[in-house]
Design an enzyme around this catalytic site. Structure first.
Site, PDB file in Angstrom:
ATOM      1  N   VAL A 131       8.591   0.711  -6.825  1.00 13.57           N
ATOM      2  CA  VAL A 131       9.268   0.698  -8.124  1.00 13.57           C
ATOM      3  C   VAL A 131       8.522  -0.185  -9.116  1.00 13.57           C
ATOM      4  O   VAL A 131       8.286   0.197 -10.270  1.00 13.57           O
ATOM      5  CB  VAL A 131      10.730   0.234  -7.970  1.00 13.57           C
ATOM      6  CG1 VAL A 131      11.389   0.061  -9.347  1.00 13.57           C
ATOM      7  CG2 VAL A 131      11.530   1.233  -7.145  1.00 13.57           C
ATOM      8  N   CYS A 132       8.118  -1.369  -8.655  1.00  9.27           N
ATOM      9  CA  CYS A 132       7.398  -2.286  -9.538  1.00  9.27           C
ATOM     10  C   CYS A 132       6.051  -1.720  -9.965  1.00  9.27           C
ATOM     11  O   CYS A 132       5.574  -1.983 -11.079  1.00  9.27           O
ATOM     12  CB  CYS A 132       7.211  -3.638  -8.851  1.00  9.27           C
ATOM     13  SG  CYS A 132       8.761  -4.495  -8.522  1.00  9.27           S
ATOM     14  N   THR A 133       5.415  -0.944  -9.096  1.00 16.74           N
ATOM     15  CA  THR A 133       4.145  -0.315  -9.458  1.00 16.74           C
ATOM     16  C   THR A 133       4.334   0.649 -10.628  1.00 16.74           C
ATOM     17  O   THR A 133       3.538   0.668 -11.575  1.00 16.74           O
ATOM     18  CB  THR A 133       3.552   0.425  -8.248  1.00 16.74           C
ATOM     19  OG1 THR A 133       3.273  -0.519  -7.217  1.00 16.74           O
ATOM     20  CG2 THR A 133       2.270   1.151  -8.627  1.00 16.74           C
ATOM     21  N   LEU A 181       4.931  -1.512 -13.958  1.00 16.50           N
ATOM     22  CA  LEU A 181       3.771  -2.112 -14.603  1.00 16.50           C
ATOM     23  C   LEU A 181       2.762  -1.063 -15.047  1.00 16.50           C
ATOM     24  O   LEU A 181       1.979  -1.283 -15.969  1.00 16.50           O
ATOM     25  CB  LEU A 181       3.138  -3.148 -13.684  1.00 16.50           C
ATOM     26  CG  LEU A 181       4.025  -4.376 -13.469  1.00 16.50           C
ATOM     27  CD1 LEU A 181       3.332  -5.396 -12.578  1.00 16.50           C
ATOM     28  CD2 LEU A 181       4.394  -5.015 -14.796  1.00 16.50           C
TER      29      LEU A 181
END
Length: 232
Positions: free
Chosen positions: A45-47, A50
């Protein structure tokens, strides 16, 4: 961050990053700042988040916002993750310094509480916290909303107005109820109008968004309220 409230000065700190050692307040300078915290590098999810930040880097730059990201992993992992993000965003990020900054949390003890869950913090040029949102790890952050919030924060920081629900740049803004009618008429030459209410109270007052505060945004929409199309 425990005990940190809106309006509090955001903690200053020194840390090793992928662009060298920084002092956070100096890193921000006179800019606005947005700090993203992440539980780990290489989380899916964080990938995507960003990667989205990379695509919107020019929009943040237009608004004089510097981005910085934080996770618990080491600098070596941050370098590797940056390469992944460059591919996910489909844009080159090698020259985009704000996106390339990943803090080594081992050098940032004051922020350890941030890294357990995804969060976002918006900091003003005065180094005070303007907004904070804590997200569950399963829900990605909405970057269109973050840009909208920054537009609202920057507008209301410079002009005594508020923005209504679902406000977008170009939509009319709200005049504070505490402002006398004479002062409002003088401050907002484009006009002030009230929404008719059954009670007869005129506390929902609107005025077109001041043009000098919309240089970074599209002001083609002159709606009075979200969902309406013309000014009474």
């Amino acid at each position: 961050m425990p005990g940190l409230l809106l309006g509090d000065v955001f903690p200053d700190f020194e840390a090793e990053t992928t662009v060298g050692k920084i002092k956070f307040h100096d890193f921000l300078g006179d800019s606005w700042g947005i700090l993203f915290s992440h539980p780990r590098d290489y989380t899916p999810v964080c990938t995507t988040e960003l990667g989205r930040a990379a695509k919107l880097s020019s929009e943040f730059s237009k608004r004089n916002v510097r981005m910085i990201a934080l996770s618990i992993d080491c600098l070596e992992d941050h370098y590797g993750w940056s390469k992944v993000l460059s591919r996910v965003s489909s844009e080159k990020t090698a020259g985009d310094e704000p996106l390339r900054v990943w803090i080594d949390v081992e050098a940032m003890l004051c922020a350890r509480a941030l890294v357990l869950t995804p969060a976002v913090f918006i900091i003003g040029p005065d180094k005070k916290l303007k907004l904070s949102i804590l997200y569950p790890a399963t829900t990605g952050r909405n970057f269109d909303e973050l840009l909208r919030v920054i537009d609202s924060l920057q507008l209301t920081a410079g002009v005594r107005v508020a923005t209504p629900a679902d406000w977008k740049p170009g939509v009319c803004v709200m005049v504070p109820p505490s402002m006398p009618e004479e002062e409002a008429a003088s401050m907002f030459p484009a006009g002030v109008f009230s929404k008719e209410l059954p009670s007869g109270r005129k506390y929902l007052r609107y005025t077109p968004q001041p043009k000098d505060q919309s240089k970074h945004t599209d002001t083609g929409n002159s709606q009075t309220e979200p969902g309406t199309t013309s000014q009474p």
